[in-house]
Design an enzyme around this catalytic site. Structure first.
Site, PDB file in Angstrom:
ATOM      1  N   GLU A  17      41.127  98.857 -16.029  1.00  0.00           N
ATOM      2  CA  GLU A  17      40.182  98.073 -15.231  1.00  0.00           C
ATOM      3  C   GLU A  17      40.889  97.470 -14.020  1.00  0.00           C
ATOM      4  O   GLU A  17      40.333  97.448 -12.916  1.00  0.00           O
ATOM      5  CB  GLU A  17      39.558  96.962 -16.082  1.00  0.00           C
ATOM      6  CG  GLU A  17      38.676  97.443 -17.209  1.00  0.00           C
ATOM      7  CD  GLU A  17      38.083  96.281 -17.996  1.00  0.00           C
ATOM      8  OE1 GLU A  17      36.865  96.037 -17.860  1.00  0.00           O
ATOM      9  OE2 GLU A  17      38.824  95.603 -18.733  1.00  0.00           O
ATOM     10  N   GLU A  41      50.676  57.984 -13.214  1.00  0.00           N
ATOM     11  CA  GLU A  41      51.315  56.809 -13.800  1.00  0.00           C
ATOM     12  C   GLU A  41      52.749  57.130 -14.245  1.00  0.00           C
ATOM     13  O   GLU A  41      53.672  56.355 -14.003  1.00  0.00           O
ATOM     14  CB  GLU A  41      50.511  56.331 -15.015  1.00  0.00           C
ATOM     15  CG  GLU A  41      49.197  55.652 -14.671  1.00  0.00           C
ATOM     16  CD  GLU A  41      48.442  55.231 -15.906  1.00  0.00           C
ATOM     17  OE1 GLU A  41      47.569  54.355 -15.802  1.00  0.00           O
ATOM     18  OE2 GLU A  41      48.719  55.780 -17.006  1.00  0.00           O
ATOM     19  N   HIS A  82      34.010  52.014 -18.349  1.00  0.00           N
ATOM     20  CA  HIS A  82      35.076  51.237 -18.979  1.00  0.00           C
ATOM     21  C   HIS A  82      34.453  49.987 -19.597  1.00  0.00           C
ATOM     22  O   HIS A  82      33.711  49.253 -18.938  1.00  0.00           O
ATOM     23  CB  HIS A  82      36.122  50.853 -17.934  1.00  0.00           C
ATOM     24  CG  HIS A  82      37.395  50.361 -18.516  1.00  0.00           C
ATOM     25  ND1 HIS A  82      37.498  49.171 -19.197  1.00  0.00           N
ATOM     26  CD2 HIS A  82      38.645  50.902 -18.535  1.00  0.00           C
ATOM     27  CE1 HIS A  82      38.726  48.991 -19.608  1.00  0.00           C
ATOM     28  NE2 HIS A  82      39.463  50.038 -19.219  1.00  0.00           N
ATOM     29  N   PRO A  83      34.720  49.726 -20.880  1.00  0.00           N
ATOM     30  CA  PRO A  83      34.016  48.634 -21.570  1.00  0.00           C
ATOM     31  C   PRO A  83      34.342  47.241 -21.079  1.00  0.00           C
ATOM     32  O   PRO A  83      33.585  46.298 -21.337  1.00  0.00           O
ATOM     33  CB  PRO A  83      34.473  48.808 -23.033  1.00  0.00           C
ATOM     34  CG  PRO A  83      35.755  49.559 -22.964  1.00  0.00           C
ATOM     35  CD  PRO A  83      35.624  50.478 -21.781  1.00  0.00           C
ATOM     36  N   ARG A 107      53.277  46.321 -15.841  1.00  0.00           N
ATOM     37  CA  ARG A 107      53.321  47.765 -15.609  1.00  0.00           C
ATOM     38  C   ARG A 107      53.564  48.046 -14.136  1.00  0.00           C
ATOM     39  O   ARG A 107      53.138  47.275 -13.267  1.00  0.00           O
ATOM     40  CB  ARG A 107      52.033  48.426 -16.075  1.00  0.00           C
ATOM     41  CG  ARG A 107      50.814  48.035 -15.267  1.00  0.00           C
ATOM     42  CD  ARG A 107      49.573  47.953 -16.103  1.00  0.00           C
ATOM     43  NE  ARG A 107      49.554  46.780 -16.949  1.00  0.00           N
ATOM     44  CZ  ARG A 107      48.505  46.431 -17.698  1.00  0.00           C
ATOM     45  NH1 ARG A 107      47.414  47.156 -17.698  1.00  0.00           N
ATOM     46  NH2 ARG A 107      48.545  45.351 -18.442  1.00  0.00           N
ATOM     47  N   ASP A 112      48.911  51.059 -13.163  1.00  0.00           N
ATOM     48  CA  ASP A 112      47.845  51.224 -14.152  1.00  0.00           C
ATOM     49  C   ASP A 112      46.644  51.829 -13.441  1.00  0.00           C
ATOM     50  O   ASP A 112      46.165  51.274 -12.447  1.00  0.00           O
ATOM     51  CB  ASP A 112      47.490  49.863 -14.762  1.00  0.00           C
ATOM     52  CG  ASP A 112      46.517  49.995 -15.915  1.00  0.00           C
ATOM     53  OD1 ASP A 112      46.539  51.027 -16.604  1.00  0.00           O
ATOM     54  OD2 ASP A 112      45.719  49.061 -16.127  1.00  0.00           O
ATOM     55  N   ASP A 138      42.768  53.309 -14.249  1.00  0.00           N
ATOM     56  CA  ASP A 138      41.687  53.402 -15.237  1.00  0.00           C
ATOM     57  C   ASP A 138      40.439  54.000 -14.602  1.00  0.00           C
ATOM     58  O   ASP A 138      40.077  53.661 -13.469  1.00  0.00           O
ATOM     59  CB  ASP A 138      41.329  52.015 -15.779  1.00  0.00           C
ATOM     60  CG  ASP A 138      42.388  51.453 -16.701  1.00  0.00           C
ATOM     61  OD1 ASP A 138      42.984  52.236 -17.453  1.00  0.00           O
ATOM     62  OD2 ASP A 138      42.616  50.223 -16.659  1.00  0.00           O
ATOM     63  N   GLU A 164      35.538  84.721 -17.238  1.00  0.00           N
ATOM     64  CA  GLU A 164      35.518  83.258 -17.246  1.00  0.00           C
ATOM     65  C   GLU A 164      36.466  82.691 -16.193  1.00  0.00           C
ATOM     66  O   GLU A 164      36.124  81.733 -15.490  1.00  0.00           O
ATOM     67  CB  GLU A 164      35.914  82.725 -18.630  1.00  0.00           C
ATOM     68  CG  GLU A 164      34.908  83.027 -19.732  1.00  0.00           C
ATOM     69  CD  GLU A 164      35.149  84.366 -20.415  1.00  0.00           C
ATOM     70  OE1 GLU A 164      34.704  84.513 -21.555  1.00  0.00           O
ATOM     71  OE2 GLU A 164      35.776  85.262 -19.810  1.00  0.00           O
ATOM     72  N   ARG A 179      55.568  54.534 -15.498  1.00  0.00           N
ATOM     73  CA  ARG A 179      54.718  53.651 -16.312  1.00  0.00           C
ATOM     74  C   ARG A 179      55.123  53.754 -17.787  1.00  0.00           C
ATOM     75  O   ARG A 179      55.313  54.840 -18.310  1.00  0.00           O
ATOM     76  CB  ARG A 179      53.243  54.038 -16.151  1.00  0.00           C
ATOM     77  CG  ARG A 179      52.297  53.503 -17.215  1.00  0.00           C
ATOM     78  CD  ARG A 179      52.106  52.000 -17.116  1.00  0.00           C
ATOM     79  NE  ARG A 179      51.356  51.481 -18.256  1.00  0.00           N
ATOM     80  CZ  ARG A 179      50.029  51.349 -18.294  1.00  0.00           C
ATOM     81  NH1 ARG A 179      49.299  51.727 -17.260  1.00  0.00           N
ATOM     82  NH2 ARG A 179      49.436  50.853 -19.348  1.00  0.00           N
ATOM     83  N   PHE A 184      39.071  41.291 -11.337  1.00  0.00           N
ATOM     84  CA  PHE A 184      39.876  42.172 -10.486  1.00  0.00           C
ATOM     85  C   PHE A 184      39.292  43.576 -10.374  1.00  0.00           C
ATOM     86  O   PHE A 184      39.759  44.375  -9.572  1.00  0.00           O
ATOM     87  CB  PHE A 184      41.330  42.236 -10.980  1.00  0.00           C
ATOM     88  CG  PHE A 184      41.500  42.768 -12.380  1.00  0.00           C
ATOM     89  CD1 PHE A 184      41.569  44.125 -12.633  1.00  0.00           C
ATOM     90  CD2 PHE A 184      41.616  41.886 -13.448  1.00  0.00           C
ATOM     91  CE1 PHE A 184      41.743  44.606 -13.926  1.00  0.00           C
ATOM     92  CE2 PHE A 184      41.796  42.353 -14.742  1.00  0.00           C
ATOM     93  CZ  PHE A 184      41.860  43.718 -14.978  1.00  0.00           C
TER      94      PHE A 184
END
Length: 272
Positions: free
Chosen positions: A21, A196, A233-234, A210, A213, A215, A73, A201, A241
């Site tokens: 192929e 990081e 983010h909880p 740190r 950071d 997030d 794929e 980090r 901040f």
């Protein structure tokens, strides 16, 4: 979202698992729905406000003939990424690659792979309180800007804030940025961890000092959680901040859980 559709574009290329192929090649048929806003093009009759589907077809043909992949794929994944990165007006794409001559030894009209890919909006929080904090934040912004899977949108002002979490340590330098990304949430998290790590980090103390950071705050308007990642983010409603810079760069963005804007959440926190 509006669409430009390309149907049954035939390309002779050299993709497949079997050596013959790759050596002999075969026909592939491409179908694509290119999602973008066509409003301005429709009102102005200006091609520069849309996508030239002839040029897109030529780009698809060039990419598939100049590269060789074993899997459909992979061909579909790489082609989607290429088009999203090279067509400025393209928001997302549904791409199908058919293989009508698939060598399986059975009667078959076609085999195909169909995927959907696109740009996603993510908000990222940045923080540092060790060493050259501004340099670490600048470096993270630059690393994300240089990543071909990202498009930087907005970066907030850098602000000095008190530590969060009850650990005695130096003040932090914080910011929030908004970017477009082709990465999934977990892929984006992995990329942030790489940045990081490049900043040396360490994760010895929870909420401790740190160098850098990073997030994920929001990813589109998705809501989900697993063992490694929770989006949104909880801690967002508790973090001055985060809310202060979010209110600067996206004051009207609505939290998908609390259904309040960033400005409203910040005012709520200040008055708590």
């Amino acid at each position: 979202m509006d669409e430009i559709r390309i149907k049954q574009l035939e390309v002779f290329a050299h993709h497949g698992v079997f050596p013959e192929e790759n050596r002999l090649g075969q026909k592939f048929v491409i179908n694509a729905a290119l999602r973008t806003s066509l409003r301005r093009a429709g009102l102005t009759d200006d091609l520069t406000q849309s996508m030239d589907y002839g040029a897109v077809c030529a780009e698809i043909q060039a990419f598939l003939t100049q590269n060789t992949f074993q899997l459909l794929e992979t061909a579909a994944e790489k082609l989607c990424a290429h088009l999203l990165q090279t067509l400025p007006l393209l928001d997302s794409i549904v791409l199908e690659i058919e293989k009508p001559w698939a060598p399986i030894g059975l009667p078959l009209k076609t085999a195909s792979v169909c995927i959907e890919r696109g740009w996603h909006t993510a908000y990222i929080a940045l923080g540092s309180n060790i060493g050259d904090s501004k340099g670490y934040l600048d470096g993270a912004v630059q690393a994300l800007s240089n990543d071909e899977t990202m498009r930087m949108d907005r970066v907030s002002d850098y602000i000095v804030t008190k530590p969060y979490g009850g650990i005695e340590q130096d003040d932090f330098l914080n910011a929030v940025l908004c970017l477009k990304t082709l990465l999934s949430p977990h892929e984006l998290l992995e990329r942030l961890h790489e940045i990081e790590q490049a900043a040396h980090r360490t994760r010895e103390i929870h909420w401790g000092p740190r160098t850098l950071d990073l997030d994920i705050l929001f990813y589109d308007e998705e809501i989900f959680s697993d063992e490694v990642l929770t989006i949104p983010h909880p801690e967002i409603p508790k973090r001055d901040f985060v809310l202060r810079p979010m209110a600067q760069i996206a004051p009207h963005f609505v939290h998908p859980v609390y259904h309040r804007t960033m400005t409203q959440l910040w005012e709520q926190l200040k008055n708590a």
